[in-house]
Design a protein around this motif. Sequence first.
Motif, PDB file in Angstrom:
ATOM      1  N   ALA A 197       0.857  -1.178   0.000  1.00 20.88           N
ATOM      2  CA  ALA A 197       0.000   0.000   0.000  1.00 20.88           C
ATOM      3  C   ALA A 197       0.897   1.232   0.000  1.00 20.88           C
ATOM      4  O   ALA A 197       1.920   1.250   0.709  1.00 20.88           O
ATOM      5  CB  ALA A 197      -0.882  -0.003   1.242  1.00 20.88           C
ATOM      6  N   TYR A 198       0.553   2.206  -0.805  1.00 18.77           N
ATOM      7  CA  TYR A 198       1.273   3.487  -0.808  1.00 18.77           C
ATOM      8  C   TYR A 198       0.245   4.568  -0.519  1.00 18.77           C
ATOM      9  O   TYR A 198      -0.852   4.537  -1.109  1.00 18.77           O
ATOM     10  CB  TYR A 198       1.926   3.737  -2.174  1.00 18.77           C
ATOM     11  CG  TYR A 198       2.974   2.689  -2.517  1.00 18.77           C
ATOM     12  CD1 TYR A 198       4.274   2.804  -2.033  1.00 18.77           C
ATOM     13  CD2 TYR A 198       2.649   1.589  -3.297  1.00 18.77           C
ATOM     14  CE1 TYR A 198       5.218   1.835  -2.330  1.00 18.77           C
ATOM     15  CE2 TYR A 198       3.589   0.622  -3.597  1.00 18.77           C
ATOM     16  CZ  TYR A 198       4.872   0.749  -3.108  1.00 18.77           C
ATOM     17  OH  TYR A 198       5.808  -0.210  -3.392  1.00 18.77           O
ATOM     18  N   PRO A 199       0.585   5.485   0.389  1.00 19.68           N
ATOM     19  CA  PRO A 199      -0.408   6.502   0.750  1.00 19.68           C
ATOM     20  C   PRO A 199      -0.988   7.172  -0.497  1.00 19.68           C
ATOM     21  O   PRO A 199      -0.245   7.590  -1.380  1.00 19.68           O
ATOM     22  CB  PRO A 199       0.401   7.501   1.588  1.00 19.68           C
ATOM     23  CG  PRO A 199       1.552   6.695   2.128  1.00 19.68           C
ATOM     24  CD  PRO A 199       1.865   5.658   1.096  1.00 19.68           C
ATOM     25  N   GLY A 200      -2.305   7.174  -0.552  1.00 23.36           N
ATOM     26  CA  GLY A 200      -2.994   7.873  -1.645  1.00 23.36           C
ATOM     27  C   GLY A 200      -3.024   7.107  -2.956  1.00 23.36           C
ATOM     28  O   GLY A 200      -3.508   7.619  -3.962  1.00 23.36           O
ATOM     29  N   LYS A 201      -2.496   5.895  -2.975  1.00 19.11           N
ATOM     30  CA  LYS A 201      -2.486   5.144  -4.242  1.00 19.11           C
ATOM     31  C   LYS A 201      -3.321   3.868  -4.103  1.00 19.11           C
ATOM     32  O   LYS A 201      -3.538   3.369  -3.008  1.00 19.11           O
ATOM     33  CB  LYS A 201      -1.056   4.788  -4.636  1.00 19.11           C
ATOM     34  CG  LYS A 201      -0.236   6.012  -4.962  1.00 19.11           C
ATOM     35  CD  LYS A 201       1.056   5.679  -5.664  1.00 19.11           C
ATOM     36  CE  LYS A 201       1.788   6.954  -6.018  1.00 19.11           C
ATOM     37  NZ  LYS A 201       3.152   6.979  -5.542  1.00 19.11           N
ATOM     38  N   ALA A 202      -3.736   3.345  -5.254  1.00 19.76           N
ATOM     39  CA  ALA A 202      -4.641   2.186  -5.251  1.00 19.76           C
ATOM     40  C   ALA A 202      -3.920   0.921  -4.810  1.00 19.76           C
ATOM     41  O   ALA A 202      -2.750   0.720  -5.137  1.00 19.76           O
ATOM     42  CB  ALA A 202      -5.217   1.996  -6.645  1.00 19.76           C
ATOM     43  N   SER A 203      -4.628   0.076  -4.067  1.00 19.54           N
ATOM     44  CA  SER A 203      -4.132  -1.270  -3.755  1.00 19.54           C
ATOM     45  C   SER A 203      -4.654  -2.269  -4.785  1.00 19.54           C
ATOM     46  O   SER A 203      -3.940  -3.138  -5.256  1.00 19.54           O
ATOM     47  CB  SER A 203      -4.598  -1.712  -2.371  1.00 19.54           C
ATOM     48  OG  SER A 203      -3.931  -0.987  -1.372  1.00 19.54           O
ATOM     49  N   TRP A 204      -5.938  -2.115  -5.089  1.00 23.65           N
ATOM     50  CA  TRP A 204      -6.631  -3.012  -6.039  1.00 23.65           C
ATOM     51  C   TRP A 204      -6.433  -2.406  -7.423  1.00 23.65           C
ATOM     52  O   TRP A 204      -6.840  -1.280  -7.675  1.00 23.65           O
ATOM     53  CB  TRP A 204      -8.106  -3.067  -5.642  1.00 23.65           C
ATOM     54  CG  TRP A 204      -9.006  -3.891  -6.506  1.00 23.65           C
ATOM     55  CD1 TRP A 204      -9.940  -3.412  -7.388  1.00 23.65           C
ATOM     56  CD2 TRP A 204      -9.098  -5.319  -6.570  1.00 23.65           C
ATOM     57  NE1 TRP A 204     -10.600  -4.458  -7.988  1.00 23.65           N
ATOM     58  CE2 TRP A 204     -10.113  -5.641  -7.520  1.00 23.65           C
ATOM     59  CE3 TRP A 204      -8.427  -6.361  -5.932  1.00 23.65           C
ATOM     60  CZ2 TRP A 204     -10.463  -6.950  -7.837  1.00 23.65           C
ATOM     61  CZ3 TRP A 204      -8.780  -7.666  -6.249  1.00 23.65           C
ATOM     62  CH2 TRP A 204      -9.782  -7.957  -7.188  1.00 23.65           C
ATOM     63  N   LEU A 263      15.038   0.036  -2.381  1.00 25.88           N
ATOM     64  CA  LEU A 263      14.518   0.631  -1.146  1.00 25.88           C
ATOM     65  C   LEU A 263      14.728   2.148  -1.125  1.00 25.88           C
ATOM     66  O   LEU A 263      13.992   2.871  -0.440  1.00 25.88           O
ATOM     67  CB  LEU A 263      15.139  -0.040   0.077  1.00 25.88           C
ATOM     68  CG  LEU A 263      14.773  -1.524   0.244  1.00 25.88           C
ATOM     69  CD1 LEU A 263      15.355  -2.079   1.546  1.00 25.88           C
ATOM     70  CD2 LEU A 263      13.267  -1.751   0.215  1.00 25.88           C
ATOM     71  N   ASN A 264      15.711   2.634  -1.887  1.00 25.01           N
ATOM     72  CA  ASN A 264      15.848   4.089  -2.021  1.00 25.01           C
ATOM     73  C   ASN A 264      14.617   4.670  -2.700  1.00 25.01           C
ATOM     74  O   ASN A 264      14.133   5.738  -2.343  1.00 25.01           O
ATOM     75  CB  ASN A 264      17.103   4.428  -2.843  1.00 25.01           C
ATOM     76  CG  ASN A 264      18.360   4.287  -2.011  1.00 25.01           C
ATOM     77  OD1 ASN A 264      18.609   5.084  -1.118  1.00 25.01           O
ATOM     78  ND2 ASN A 264      19.130   3.245  -2.279  1.00 25.01           N
ATOM     79  N   LEU A 265      14.121   3.918  -3.685  1.00 23.80           N
ATOM     80  CA  LEU A 265      12.917   4.355  -4.384  1.00 23.80           C
ATOM     81  C   LEU A 265      11.705   4.231  -3.462  1.00 23.80           C
ATOM     82  O   LEU A 265      10.874   5.148  -3.376  1.00 23.80           O
ATOM     83  CB  LEU A 265      12.731   3.487  -5.632  1.00 23.80           C
ATOM     84  CG  LEU A 265      11.522   3.773  -6.503  1.00 23.80           C
ATOM     85  CD1 LEU A 265      11.659   5.145  -7.148  1.00 23.80           C
ATOM     86  CD2 LEU A 265      11.398   2.712  -7.602  1.00 23.80           C
ATOM     87  N   GLU A 266      11.636   3.091  -2.762  1.00 21.47           N
ATOM     88  CA  GLU A 266      10.467   2.845  -1.902  1.00 21.47           C
ATOM     89  C   GLU A 266      10.382   3.885  -0.770  1.00 21.47           C
ATOM     90  O   GLU A 266       9.294   4.260  -0.357  1.00 21.47           O
ATOM     91  CB  GLU A 266      10.528   1.426  -1.307  1.00 21.47           C
ATOM     92  CG  GLU A 266      10.451   0.309  -2.340  1.00 21.47           C
ATOM     93  CD  GLU A 266       9.070   0.133  -2.968  1.00 21.47           C
ATOM     94  OE1 GLU A 266       8.307   1.107  -3.054  1.00 21.47           O
ATOM     95  OE2 GLU A 266       8.776  -1.006  -3.388  1.00 21.47           O
ATOM     96  N   GLY A 321       6.190   7.812   0.896  1.00 21.16           N
ATOM     97  CA  GLY A 321       5.973   9.138   1.451  1.00 21.16           C
ATOM     98  C   GLY A 321       6.867   9.465   2.621  1.00 21.16           C
ATOM     99  O   GLY A 321       6.594  10.376   3.393  1.00 21.16           O
ATOM    100  N   ALA A 322       7.997   8.708   2.753  1.00 17.77           N
ATOM    101  CA  ALA A 322       8.907   8.956   3.873  1.00 17.77           C
ATOM    102  C   ALA A 322       9.999   9.960   3.495  1.00 17.77           C
ATOM    103  O   ALA A 322      10.949  10.158   4.250  1.00 17.77           O
ATOM    104  CB  ALA A 322       9.524   7.641   4.334  1.00 17.77           C
ATOM    105  N   GLY A 323       9.873  10.556   2.312  1.00 16.44           N
ATOM    106  CA  GLY A 323      10.842  11.576   1.890  1.00 16.44           C
ATOM    107  C   GLY A 323      12.114  10.951   1.356  1.00 16.44           C
ATOM    108  O   GLY A 323      12.177   9.748   1.069  1.00 16.44           O
TER     109      GLY A 323
END
Length: 527
Positions: free
Chosen positions: A288-295, A454-457, A462-464
């Motif tokens: 899950a990414y904040p504000g993005k779709a899971s499904w 993980l740099n991308l993730e 949303g962790a900056g």
Amino acid sequence: MSDEPTTTGTNGAQALIRTLVAAGVDVCFTNPGTSEMHFVAALDDVAGMRAVLGLFEGVVTGAADGYARMAGRPAATLLHLGPGLGNGLANLHNARKGRTPVVNVVGDHATYHKQYDAQLESDIETVARNVSPWVRWSSGPADVGRDAAEAVAVASGPPGQVATLVLPADVSWSDGGVVAEPLPAAAPAPPDAGAVEAAAKALRSGEPVGVFLGGGALRERGLVAASRVAGATGARLLCETFPTRHERGAGIPDVSRLAYLAEFAEAQLAGLKHLVLVDAKAPVSFFAYPGKASWLVPEGCEVHVLADGSHDVPVALEALAEVLGAPAGGADRRDATRPDVPTGALTAEAVAQAVGALLPEGAIVSDEANTSGLSVPGMTAGAPRHDWLCLTGGAIGQGLPVATGAAVAAPGRRVLSLQADGSALYTIQALWTQAREGLDVTTVIFNNRSYAILNLELSRVGAGAGGPKARELLDLRRPDMDFVAISQGLGVPASRATTAEEFADQLGRSLATPGPSVIEAMVPSLI
Ligand SMILES: Cc1ncc(C[n+]2csc(CCOP(=O)(O)OP(=O)(O)O)c2C)c(N)n1
């Protein structure tokens, strides 16, 4: 049962191994301990079981996964109580997600010893249940053969799964072992006529349809039928992001893999009004990414299930092609094309190009290249036909063990293990097993000195951008690792490539040389 080992007759361990071999399970990957010593000893009493030592249980379980993906039948693992099984869990998780058959034999304390809560006593069942729907304690030497036959049948499916047989030490050593006949293999279910009709109706609707392939749909027969369907209807063909085994290359119909990044996957699926699932789950985002779709199924898109893992999947696709009147020769088979051998700077893309130029016919690619592997599927799409094995469950440390097991299963075929550096270090000792068994594995380690993804993730969740402490945890420098020295220390010849010419030269030589070798490819991180 006895607290004295058997000296005559058949003990439980011997009955178990004889039963496994009779059922076609004739390879056992193991890291044994005291509670498994009668099984170990029985390997010399019973003919037909090849035993392969892995120096960590993650190697053992990943090798069993790779073996079954290529052999089409399970290997056994032999693991040491709860801690040994637990060490092997991540790759059993990958096997579970890939629906690969695996028969775990987990040694346990003697039945009368368990009450004392000795050092290695633990809750084996809780560990096993995570990955293994079928868990059985053998209660005596007379039962162990029957239990093993059932374990093989359950593991074999369809669908394939992990089955776990717990073998107390006194069951193993006691006399009275009874060998069991193999149980008949379960037949896959025939196509469901209603499901075929519903899929055909969607495909005839004139609305945009995607056919989403996974599991058993990704071998030649299924792909040919799926391509006929696409050719007759204009449907979009897509497949799982991380297939268990994908047959591809010249002569095989192409299918696009769904992207790892949800944004790209959404673009691939955009506009669809129907999605026909063929031995695949409906696509969801990995995280899950904040504000993005899971499904990831587009809104308003209807999902139809043509077949799942219990079905004869290629036959279901062929039935669909027939109902649609798709011509028998209507599959769009991939032309043979190869890129030129690269020159210049060594980048992940240059490595991919060299692999595309040199991949031999019948190669088996174990792909845990992660970010550095982005270009390899494209560069190898028209290479001679080969099989591609992916990180089915996302638990890294799979690539080298799966390559090892695949090589045991498919002698005569070259295994190409495309391996990111960070993931390599979870189960690097698989190289030792490759050396000991003389396996034809070429390992390419992409040394980008980073947990690059993980740099991308970090920013995607949303962790900056992360401060120095955060970035330090994603960086594999200080000290820099030397994969040539590590590989040589594990008994595998190794070389380092710093230019595209060096890499292509080393790859060509490794592919033509029997036995394992490692090429450390010094590549800049893509992220
Ligand atoms: C068992 C397990 N532990 C941790 C992770 C989290 N994880 C995902 S990717 C990754 C780093 C990958 O680095 P590397 O293999 O070097 O590939 P790169 O991203 O550099 O291409 C980690 C630690 C995981 N997926 N599985």
